[in-house]
Design a protein around this motif. Structure first.
Motif, PDB file in Angstrom:
ATOM      1  N   VAL A 161       4.302  -6.462 -15.660  1.00 41.23           N
ATOM      2  CA  VAL A 161       3.590  -7.650 -15.196  1.00 41.23           C
ATOM      3  C   VAL A 161       3.418  -7.594 -13.683  1.00 41.23           C
ATOM      4  CG1 VAL A 161       3.797 -10.158 -14.881  1.00 41.23           C
ATOM      5  CG2 VAL A 161       4.350  -9.130 -17.088  1.00 41.23           C
ATOM      6  N   LEU A 162       2.231  -7.959 -13.229  1.00 43.14           N
ATOM      7  CA  LEU A 162       1.957  -8.191 -11.806  1.00 43.14           C
ATOM      8  C   LEU A 162       1.593  -9.654 -11.638  1.00 43.14           C
ATOM      9  CD1 LEU A 162       1.200  -7.518  -8.846  1.00 43.14           C
ATOM     10  CD2 LEU A 162      -1.031  -6.746  -9.711  1.00 43.14           C
ATOM     11  N   ALA A 163       2.275 -10.360 -10.746  1.00 43.22           N
ATOM     12  CA  ALA A 163       1.984 -11.785 -10.555  1.00 43.22           C
ATOM     13  C   ALA A 163       2.100 -12.163  -9.085  1.00 43.22           C
ATOM     14  CB  ALA A 163       2.935 -12.650 -11.389  1.00 43.22           C
ATOM     15  N   GLY A 164       1.124 -12.936  -8.630  1.00 42.41           N
ATOM     16  CA  GLY A 164       1.203 -13.551  -7.311  1.00 42.41           C
ATOM     17  C   GLY A 164       1.522 -15.022  -7.472  1.00 42.41           C
ATOM     18  N   LEU A 165       2.383 -15.530  -6.607  1.00 43.74           N
ATOM     19  CA  LEU A 165       2.741 -16.944  -6.617  1.00 43.74           C
ATOM     20  C   LEU A 165       2.422 -17.546  -5.260  1.00 43.74           C
ATOM     21  CD1 LEU A 165       5.203 -15.222  -8.231  1.00 43.74           C
ATOM     22  CD2 LEU A 165       5.848 -17.565  -8.807  1.00 43.74           C
ATOM     23  N   TRP A 166       1.888 -18.760  -5.282  1.00 47.88           N
ATOM     24  CA  TRP A 166       1.569 -19.474  -4.052  1.00 47.88           C
ATOM     25  C   TRP A 166       2.064 -20.909  -4.168  1.00 47.88           C
ATOM     26  CZ3 TRP A 166      -1.525 -15.802  -6.156  1.00 47.88           C
ATOM     27  CH2 TRP A 166      -2.068 -14.820  -5.314  1.00 47.88           C
ATOM     28  N   ASN A 167       2.735 -21.387  -3.139  1.00 43.76           N
ATOM     29  CA  ASN A 167       3.051 -22.801  -3.050  1.00 43.76           C
ATOM     30  C   ASN A 167       1.893 -23.498  -2.344  1.00 43.76           C
ATOM     31  OD1 ASN A 167       5.630 -23.101  -4.273  1.00 43.76           O
ATOM     32  ND2 ASN A 167       6.560 -22.071  -2.520  1.00 43.76           N
ATOM     33  N   VAL A 168       1.288 -24.470  -3.015  1.00 43.99           N
ATOM     34  CA  VAL A 168       0.158 -25.189  -2.444  1.00 43.99           C
ATOM     35  C   VAL A 168       0.464 -26.683  -2.422  1.00 43.99           C
ATOM     36  CG1 VAL A 168      -1.396 -23.426  -3.363  1.00 43.99           C
ATOM     37  CG2 VAL A 168      -1.115 -25.577  -4.606  1.00 43.99           C
ATOM     38  N   MET A 169      -0.162 -27.390  -1.513  1.00 44.50           N
ATOM     39  CA  MET A 169       0.036 -28.829  -1.402  1.00 44.50           C
ATOM     40  C   MET A 169      -0.864 -29.555  -2.395  1.00 44.50           C
ATOM     41  SD  MET A 169       0.448 -29.449   2.668  1.00 44.50           S
ATOM     42  CE  MET A 169       1.648 -28.515   3.622  1.00 44.50           C
ATOM     43  N   ASP A 170      -0.327 -30.573  -3.040  1.00 43.39           N
ATOM     44  CA  ASP A 170      -1.062 -31.314  -4.052  1.00 43.39           C
ATOM     45  C   ASP A 170      -1.913 -32.384  -3.383  1.00 43.39           C
ATOM     46  OD1 ASP A 170      -2.059 -32.600  -6.216  1.00 43.39           O
ATOM     47  OD2 ASP A 170      -0.122 -33.122  -7.113  1.00 43.39           O
ATOM     48  N   ASP A 171      -3.158 -32.013  -3.046  1.00 38.34           N
ATOM     49  CA  ASP A 171      -4.022 -32.965  -2.355  1.00 38.34           C
ATOM     50  C   ASP A 171      -4.651 -33.977  -3.302  1.00 38.34           C
ATOM     51  OD1 ASP A 171      -5.747 -31.186  -3.577  1.00 38.34           O
ATOM     52  OD2 ASP A 171      -7.058 -30.939  -1.836  1.00 38.34           O
ATOM     53  N   GLY A 172      -4.218 -33.978  -4.571  1.00 40.24           N
ATOM     54  CA  GLY A 172      -4.539 -35.083  -5.447  1.00 40.24           C
ATOM     55  C   GLY A 172      -3.771 -36.342  -5.075  1.00 40.24           C
ATOM     56  N   VAL A 173      -2.738 -36.186  -4.249  1.00 40.73           N
ATOM     57  CA  VAL A 173      -1.983 -37.310  -3.688  1.00 40.73           C
ATOM     58  C   VAL A 173      -2.680 -37.731  -2.395  1.00 40.73           C
ATOM     59  CG1 VAL A 173       0.251 -38.051  -2.771  1.00 40.73           C
ATOM     60  CG2 VAL A 173       0.143 -36.477  -4.728  1.00 40.73           C
TER      61      VAL A 173
ATOM     62  N   GLU B  17       0.812  -1.220   0.000  1.00 46.42           N
ATOM     63  CA  GLU B  17       0.000   0.000   0.000  1.00 46.42           C
ATOM     64  C   GLU B  17       0.845   1.270   0.000  1.00 46.42           C
ATOM     65  OE1 GLU B  17      -1.956  -3.522   1.334  1.00 46.42           O
ATOM     66  OE2 GLU B  17      -0.243  -2.510   2.254  1.00 46.42           O
ATOM     67  N   SER B  18       2.143   1.134   0.246  1.00 47.66           N
ATOM     68  CA  SER B  18       3.054   2.287   0.253  1.00 47.66           C
ATOM     69  C   SER B  18       4.431   1.797  -0.181  1.00 47.66           C
ATOM     70  CB  SER B  18       3.117   2.918   1.652  1.00 47.66           C
ATOM     71  OG  SER B  18       3.962   4.047   1.666  1.00 47.66           O
ATOM     72  N   ILE B  19       4.657   1.768  -1.480  1.00 50.05           N
ATOM     73  CA  ILE B  19       5.883   1.202  -2.050  1.00 50.05           C
ATOM     74  C   ILE B  19       6.932   2.305  -2.176  1.00 50.05           C
ATOM     75  CG2 ILE B  19       6.873  -0.004  -4.029  1.00 50.05           C
ATOM     76  CD1 ILE B  19       4.032  -1.035  -4.651  1.00 50.05           C
ATOM     77  N   PRO B  20       8.109   2.121  -1.572  1.00 48.24           N
ATOM     78  CA  PRO B  20       9.126   3.177  -1.572  1.00 48.24           C
ATOM     79  C   PRO B  20       9.973   3.196  -2.839  1.00 48.24           C
ATOM     80  CG  PRO B  20       9.909   1.323  -0.276  1.00 48.24           C
ATOM     81  CD  PRO B  20       8.516   0.966  -0.734  1.00 48.24           C
ATOM     82  N   LEU B  21       9.306   3.261  -3.998  1.00 48.38           N
ATOM     83  CA  LEU B  21       9.992   3.280  -5.288  1.00 48.38           C
ATOM     84  C   LEU B  21       9.374   4.349  -6.176  1.00 48.38           C
ATOM     85  CD1 LEU B  21      10.313  -0.555  -6.111  1.00 48.38           C
ATOM     86  CD2 LEU B  21      12.093   0.963  -5.210  1.00 48.38           C
ATOM     87  N   PRO B  22      10.135   4.855  -7.144  1.00 49.80           N
ATOM     88  CA  PRO B  22       9.599   5.880  -8.056  1.00 49.80           C
ATOM     89  C   PRO B  22       8.601   5.302  -9.052  1.00 49.80           C
ATOM     90  CG  PRO B  22      12.021   5.876  -8.027  1.00 49.80           C
ATOM     91  CD  PRO B  22      11.574   4.628  -7.338  1.00 49.80           C
ATOM     92  N   ASP B  23       7.890   6.185  -9.725  1.00 53.97           N
ATOM     93  CA  ASP B  23       6.953   5.798 -10.769  1.00 53.97           C
ATOM     94  C   ASP B  23       7.673   5.030 -11.882  1.00 53.97           C
ATOM     95  OD1 ASP B  23       5.290   7.337  -9.249  1.00 53.97           O
ATOM     96  OD2 ASP B  23       4.885   8.842 -10.809  1.00 53.97           O
ATOM     97  N   ALA B  24       7.002   4.012 -12.420  1.00 57.55           N
ATOM     98  CA  ALA B  24       7.478   3.262 -13.592  1.00 57.55           C
ATOM     99  C   ALA B  24       8.908   2.763 -13.440  1.00 57.55           C
ATOM    100  CB  ALA B  24       7.346   4.120 -14.854  1.00 57.55           C
ATOM    101  N   SER B  25       9.275   2.356 -12.238  1.00 57.29           N
ATOM    102  CA  SER B  25      10.672   1.996 -11.957  1.00 57.29           C
ATOM    103  C   SER B  25      10.963   0.507 -12.052  1.00 57.29           C
ATOM    104  CB  SER B  25      11.073   2.494 -10.563  1.00 57.29           C
ATOM    105  OG  SER B  25      10.214   1.969  -9.568  1.00 57.29           O
ATOM    106  N   VAL B  26       9.918  -0.346 -12.223  1.00 62.15           N
ATOM    107  CA  VAL B  26      10.148  -1.785 -12.338  1.00 62.15           C
ATOM    108  C   VAL B  26       9.322  -2.333 -13.502  1.00 62.15           C
ATOM    109  CG1 VAL B  26      10.707  -2.110  -9.907  1.00 62.15           C
ATOM    110  CG2 VAL B  26       8.332  -2.349 -10.655  1.00 62.15           C
ATOM    111  N   ASP B  27       9.797  -3.449 -14.035  1.00 64.30           N
ATOM    112  CA  ASP B  27       9.126  -4.091 -15.169  1.00 64.30           C
ATOM    113  C   ASP B  27       8.158  -5.183 -14.725  1.00 64.30           C
ATOM    114  OD1 ASP B  27      10.692  -2.711 -17.282  1.00 64.30           O
ATOM    115  OD2 ASP B  27      12.359  -3.780 -16.338  1.00 64.30           O
ATOM    116  N   ALA B  28       8.317  -5.645 -13.496  1.00 63.03           N
ATOM    117  CA  ALA B  28       7.424  -6.674 -12.964  1.00 63.03           C
ATOM    118  C   ALA B  28       7.338  -6.532 -11.457  1.00 63.03           C
ATOM    119  CB  ALA B  28       7.924  -8.071 -13.335  1.00 63.03           C
TER     120      ALA B  28
END
Length: 259
Positions: free
Chosen positions: A132-144, A93-104
């Protein structure tokens, strides 16, 4: 979930920062590559970086990484593990970076803690056009089979929303999109899942589950009872009772592009 409950859970990890650094898994490289696919450059913000699990994977893929984390104890672990990384105190909610400063902007097991009404426009601000904006989550494979049994025994505090593939798909389908007009700053979300695994023993898997937010805020007696049930289950399964085993996992990714 009420805002006060969300805040308590989100702020719990610093109490177990060293255990988090030791026991939480990294992220499948294929998943991180997919998250970054199409980004206009290699400047990446790891937002809600924790102890640096995703940061380390990004570095291994050649990205130029800046890490932002609000919890001082988690940030200290990150700086200790990755002293060459630019690591800043801040939040979605308060990112200490300038405008347009990252690609992802990537977030590992963190985006569900963001207030996207505020964080969405702020993330859009620091992203370059077509970023690009991406969220990553490690989840357990309950198909096992044994993992499904573990999920039942553990309860929602240890293995909860977003911690298995089906629940992850439902919980994150529109997580990127703020509830205000700022949603127009991003395109449609895409989901993908990538096979992953973590070498564990019964003891280290119990220690991993003990770092979940729901477990960290649980009263001591209840926490020990829950961990005891998990230990008993693992001791009774041939897959997990002797030495090391691979915990079947998926790294799941939700991705959108800055318009």
């Amino acid at each position: 979930m009420r805002q006060d409950e969300q805040s308590v859970l989100a702020s719990s990890f610093g109490t177990a920062a060293a255990a988090y650094a030791e026991h939480r898994p990294d992220y499948a490289q294929a998943a991180v590559r997919w998250a970054l696919d199409g980004a206009p450059g290699v400047r990446v913000l790891d937002l809600g970086a924790g102890t640096g699990k995703l940061t380390a994977t990004l570095l291994g893929l050649g990205a130029e990484v800046v890490a932002v984390e609000p919890d001082s104890a988690m940030l200290a672990e990150l700086r200790h593990a990755l002293p060459g990384v630019r690591a800043l105190s801040g939040s979605a909610e308060s990112i200490p970076l300038p405008d347009a400063s990252v690609d992802a902007v990537l977030a590992g097991n963190a985006m569900h803690w963001f207030d996207m009404d505020v964080a969405g426009p702020e993330i859009a601000r620091v992203l370059a056009p077509a970023g690009v904006l991406a969220g990553l989550w490690n989840v357990m494979d309950d198909g096992v089979d044994w993992v499904a049994g573990l999920a039942q025994v553990s309860g929602s505090a240890a293995i909860g929303p977003r911690d298995t593939p089906v629940s992850w798909r439902a919980e994150t389908a529109e997580m990127h999109l703020p509830k205000s007009g700022a949603a127009a700053r991003f395109g449609s979300p895409e989901q993908a899942e990538f096979a992953h695994g973590q070498i564990r023993t019964a003891d280290s898997l119990v220690a991993t589950l003990a770092t979940r937010a729901g477990m960290l805020v649980m009263p001591e007696q209840q926490q020990q009872a829950t961990l005891g049930r998990i230990r008993d289950f693992l001791a009774g399964r041939p897959e997990t009772t002797h030495g090391e085993f691979t915990l079947p996992m998926l790294t799941c990714v939700l991705r959108v592009r800055r318009l």
